[in-house]
Design an enzyme around this catalytic site. Structure first.
Site, PDB file in Angstrom:
ATOM      1  N   ARG A  84       0.825  -1.213   0.000  1.00 42.82           N
ATOM      2  CA  ARG A  84       0.000   0.000   0.000  1.00 42.82           C
ATOM      3  C   ARG A  84       0.857   1.260   0.000  1.00 42.82           C
ATOM      4  NH1 ARG A  84      -3.554   2.977   3.929  1.00 42.82           N
ATOM      5  NH2 ARG A  84      -5.564   3.379   2.919  1.00 42.82           N
ATOM      6  N   ILE A 110      -7.856   7.205  -0.971  1.00 44.83           N
ATOM      7  CA  ILE A 110      -7.718   5.749  -0.962  1.00 44.83           C
ATOM      8  C   ILE A 110      -8.458   5.302   0.306  1.00 44.83           C
ATOM      9  CG2 ILE A 110      -5.445   5.951   0.210  1.00 44.83           C
ATOM     10  CD1 ILE A 110      -4.571   3.381  -1.019  1.00 44.83           C
ATOM     11  N   SER A 111      -9.296   4.278   0.179  1.00 49.77           N
ATOM     12  CA  SER A 111     -10.103   3.846   1.324  1.00 49.77           C
ATOM     13  C   SER A 111      -9.260   3.168   2.391  1.00 49.77           C
ATOM     14  CB  SER A 111     -11.191   2.875   0.860  1.00 49.77           C
ATOM     15  OG  SER A 111     -11.813   3.336  -0.302  1.00 49.77           O
ATOM     16  N   LYS A 112      -9.828   3.072   3.592  1.00 47.59           N
ATOM     17  CA  LYS A 112      -9.159   2.381   4.705  1.00 47.59           C
ATOM     18  C   LYS A 112      -8.963   0.912   4.354  1.00 47.59           C
ATOM     19  CE  LYS A 112     -11.655   4.535   8.532  1.00 47.59           C
ATOM     20  NZ  LYS A 112     -12.321   4.189   9.779  1.00 47.59           N
TER      21      LYS A 112
END
Ligand code: SAH
Length: 266
Positions: A84, A110-112
């Protein structure tokens, strides 16, 4: 304005395996690779020449996901394999393995990890092997697309912002992802050329699920998307829609916060 997405642009697998952000080594992770292993390949130079081991941070993140109830082994393996920190700006790399959403430019996020992994687990419906063709709406920085390339045989990912479509292509260059097709276009129209899809997953939320998505879903397929304005009155919630031989079944799950689904390209 283009009304149709461009053809599926296959990532050039002959690209050099060196990532521009990584002066030490570029890790090549083939889809299906299991949990990341420590060592030089998992390390990256940071300012001052120190070498940061993001592999440990990533394993820690995966352990937390297990603690939160994530159990699909293929999803856990993907979360452990995809780096990530390579998808966020240099200034944010130290937060890359925290369970937090981060800015990726052009007002998008960007999502969790917790939400991304939950959605992919829901999307897979407990499948033991890889899913077939999957459509992602909202490529963003390309992180979720990379995860999807580990859990499905073919991934089509659409982005409406040219700047992010290009960024994702750049971010994904270090991976050998021959089964990932990045598309520039309005995801609200879906991508009929790849249909029918075993699953459709949206990373942006509208007020309703576009009919094109339902049409392009295979019988037995599942759609996972944030939707606003449903029973929770304006607040976004995660919705799963199953297309069964007997009709459409829909379930509203927990509240979520995603960027808005917008039409057209920019
Ligand atoms: N999955 C992404 C999340 C990006 S945020 C990641 O891992 O980084 C959601 C993205 O959806 C944004 O980049 C936004 O531009 C995009 N988006 C919003 N509406 C869209 C549409 N109609 N078609 C394609 N992408 C869209």
């Amino acid at each position: 304005m283009k009304s149709r997405p461009s053809f599926p642009a296959r990532l050039d697998v002959s690209m050099p395996a060196r990532h521009p952000k990584s002066p030490v080594s570029a890790r090549v992770v083939a889809p299906g690779t299991s949990l990341g292993t420590p060592g030089l390949a998992g390390r990256q130079a940071v300012a001052g020449g120190a070498v940061q081991d993001y592999g440990a941070a990533r394993r820690n993140m995966v352990q937390k996901l297990v603690g939160q109830g994530l159990s699909d082994r293929m999803v856990l393996a993907a979360m452990g394999a995809v780096e990530r920190h390579r998808f966020v700006d240099t200034a944010l790399v130290n937060q890359a393995y925290e369970d937090t959403s981060l800015p990726i430019g052009l007002g998008q996020t960007i999502s969790k990890p917790g939400v991304v992994s939950r959605m992919i687990e829901l999307m897979r419906q407990g499948a033991s092997g890889k899913l077939g063709r999957v459509l992602e709406i909202g490529t963003g920085c390309g992180y979720q697309a990379a995860l999807l390339s580990h859990v499905a045989t073919e991934v089509y990912s659409m982005e409406r912002l040219r700047g992010l479509h290009d960024k994702a292509r750049e971010n994904l260059r270090h991976l050998r992802v021959a089964n990932l097709h990045l598309l520039f276009g309005d995801g609200m129209l879906g991508y009929p050329k790849g249909a029918p899809y075993a699953a459709i997953i949206a990373a942006a939320g509208g007020e309703a699920i576009p009919q094109a998505w339902v049409d392009q879903l295979a019988i037995g397929g599942r759609l996972v998307a944030p939707v606003a304005g449903g029973p929770r009155g304006g607040q976004q919630a995660l919705v799963i829609l199953d297309k069964t031989p007997y009709g459409i079944e829909q379930k509203v799950l927990e509240a979520v916060h995603f960027v808005p689904l917008k039409s057209g390209v920019a």
